[in-house]
Motif scaffolding. Structure first.
Motif, PDB file in Angstrom:
ATOM      1  N   PRO A   1       0.814  -1.226   0.000  1.00 36.63           N
ATOM      2  CA  PRO A   1       0.000   0.000   0.000  1.00 36.63           C
ATOM      3  C   PRO A   1       0.844   1.272   0.000  1.00 36.63           C
ATOM      4  O   PRO A   1       0.462   2.274  -0.614  1.00 36.63           O
ATOM      5  CB  PRO A   1      -0.817  -0.121   1.294  1.00 36.63           C
ATOM      6  N   GLU A   2       1.998   1.240   0.680  1.00 35.60           N
ATOM      7  CA  GLU A   2       2.886   2.403   0.689  1.00 35.60           C
ATOM      8  C   GLU A   2       3.440   2.679  -0.699  1.00 35.60           C
ATOM      9  O   GLU A   2       3.523   3.836  -1.127  1.00 35.60           O
ATOM     10  CB  GLU A   2       4.034   2.176   1.680  1.00 35.60           C
ATOM     11  N   VAL A   3       3.823   1.628  -1.392  1.00 37.95           N
ATOM     12  CA  VAL A   3       4.350   1.789  -2.752  1.00 37.95           C
ATOM     13  C   VAL A   3       3.282   2.382  -3.668  1.00 37.95           C
ATOM     14  O   VAL A   3       3.541   3.310  -4.442  1.00 37.95           O
ATOM     15  CB  VAL A   3       4.839   0.439  -3.308  1.00 37.95           C
ATOM     16  N   ILE A   4       2.059   1.851  -3.566  1.00 39.04           N
ATOM     17  CA  ILE A   4       0.964   2.353  -4.395  1.00 39.04           C
ATOM     18  C   ILE A   4       0.685   3.819  -4.084  1.00 39.04           C
ATOM     19  O   ILE A   4       0.484   4.643  -4.992  1.00 39.04           O
ATOM     20  CB  ILE A   4      -0.302   1.492  -4.176  1.00 39.04           C
ATOM     21  N   GLN A   5       0.681   4.166  -2.777  1.00 42.39           N
ATOM     22  CA  GLN A   5       0.415   5.547  -2.382  1.00 42.39           C
ATOM     23  C   GLN A   5       1.483   6.492  -2.909  1.00 42.39           C
ATOM     24  O   GLN A   5       1.181   7.586  -3.397  1.00 42.39           O
ATOM     25  CB  GLN A   5       0.334   5.615  -0.847  1.00 42.39           C
ATOM     26  N   LYS A   6       2.734   6.075  -2.824  1.00 42.22           N
ATOM     27  CA  LYS A   6       3.825   6.945  -3.284  1.00 42.22           C
ATOM     28  C   LYS A   6       3.826   7.075  -4.807  1.00 42.22           C
ATOM     29  O   LYS A   6       4.193   8.107  -5.353  1.00 42.22           O
ATOM     30  CB  LYS A   6       5.164   6.410  -2.772  1.00 42.22           C
ATOM     31  N   TYR A   7       3.393   6.018  -5.485  1.00 41.66           N
ATOM     32  CA  TYR A   7       3.313   6.081  -6.951  1.00 41.66           C
ATOM     33  C   TYR A   7       2.186   7.013  -7.395  1.00 41.66           C
ATOM     34  O   TYR A   7       2.364   7.853  -8.285  1.00 41.66           O
ATOM     35  CB  TYR A   7       3.096   4.684  -7.519  1.00 41.66           C
ATOM     36  N   THR A   8       1.012   6.858  -6.788  1.00 43.67           N
ATOM     37  CA  THR A   8      -0.135   7.664  -7.200  1.00 43.67           C
ATOM     38  C   THR A   8       0.035   9.137  -6.832  1.00 43.67           C
ATOM     39  O   THR A   8      -0.439  10.029  -7.533  1.00 43.67           O
ATOM     40  CB  THR A   8      -1.433   7.128  -6.570  1.00 43.67           C
ATOM     41  N   SER A   9       0.711   9.393  -5.710  1.00 42.63           N
ATOM     42  CA  SER A   9       0.898  10.786  -5.279  1.00 42.63           C
ATOM     43  C   SER A   9       2.098  11.446  -5.938  1.00 42.63           C
ATOM     44  O   SER A   9       2.228  12.674  -5.901  1.00 42.63           O
ATOM     45  CB  SER A   9       1.073  10.836  -3.753  1.00 42.63           C
TER      46      SER A   9
END
Length: 205
Positions: free
Chosen positions: A115-123
């Motif tokens: 989830p952290e990776v996804i959040q950092k990618y989307t943001s």
């Protein structure tokens, strides 16, 4: 069991391939470090991006080679007690370790990191340092490396179960492939033996 052993061999080949070429990440980090130092001294210019890309490359090399390290049994082991036990007891200790400790730990890290990776990618999160890099590429190394480590743990688990059932060789035995240090030592010994033989032949003439 033969299907599981085939899966184990496939995982071994994958991590052997990754480990073989991960050394180039270290080379790239070293090259960038040297180039950064030269540019800074020669042109009085530098950037935090140069430093961060070195950290990124090191993180990638360290994490994705974790499975290769387990494959080659290079992780730190406490063998003071383990080495005094029977081979069967040692295998059972590894089975418990891979099944009840390594696998749950890897799953937990994946559960928390993806989830952290996804959040950092989307943001599109960027480094807080001036001239820093985007964050998600280095975070991707965590789930990738942990997945390779977990797969290798499963491969080692399969090998040990196969050994106990009589379907596989001793998984604790000496590795067939020699390390670079062993190959170098053998080459030096061969060269020394050759020179000694030549000197002996010359003395007998």
């Amino acid at each position: 069991m033969q299907a599981l052993l085939a899966l184990s061999r496939a995982i071994d080949r994958l991590n052997a391939f990754v480990g073989k070429y991960s050394i180039w990440l270290i080379f790239a980090a070293t090259f960038i470090s040297a180039a950064n130092a030269i540019v800074r001294k020669a042109f009085n210019y530098s950037s935090n991006g140069f430093l961060e890309v070195q950290w990124y490359l090191f993180a990638w090399s360290f994490l994705i080679a974790a499975g290769w390290t387990l494959l080659n049994r290079e992780h730190v082991r406490i063998d003071v007690i383990n080495s005094r036990l029977s081979k069967k007891a040692q295998v059972w200790i590894d089975i418990v370790g891979f099944a009840l400790f390594l696998t749950p730990l890897c799953i937990t890290i994946l559960w928390l990191s993806v989830p952290e990776v996804i959040q950092k990618y989307t943001s599109g999160e960027m480094s807080g340092n001036p001239g820093g890099l985007i964050r998600w590429p280095v975070w991707v190394a965590i789930p990738v490396g942990i997945t390779l480590l977990m797969l290798q743990g499963w491969s080692e688990l399969i090998k040990r179960i196969a050994f106990l059932t009589g379907d596989g060789p001793d998984p604790m035995g000496r590795l067939a492939d020699k390390s670079a240090e062993e190959e170098l030592a053998e080459a030096l010994r061969a060269e020394a033996d050759k020179k000694q033989a030549e000197a002996l032949a010359a003395a007998q003439r």
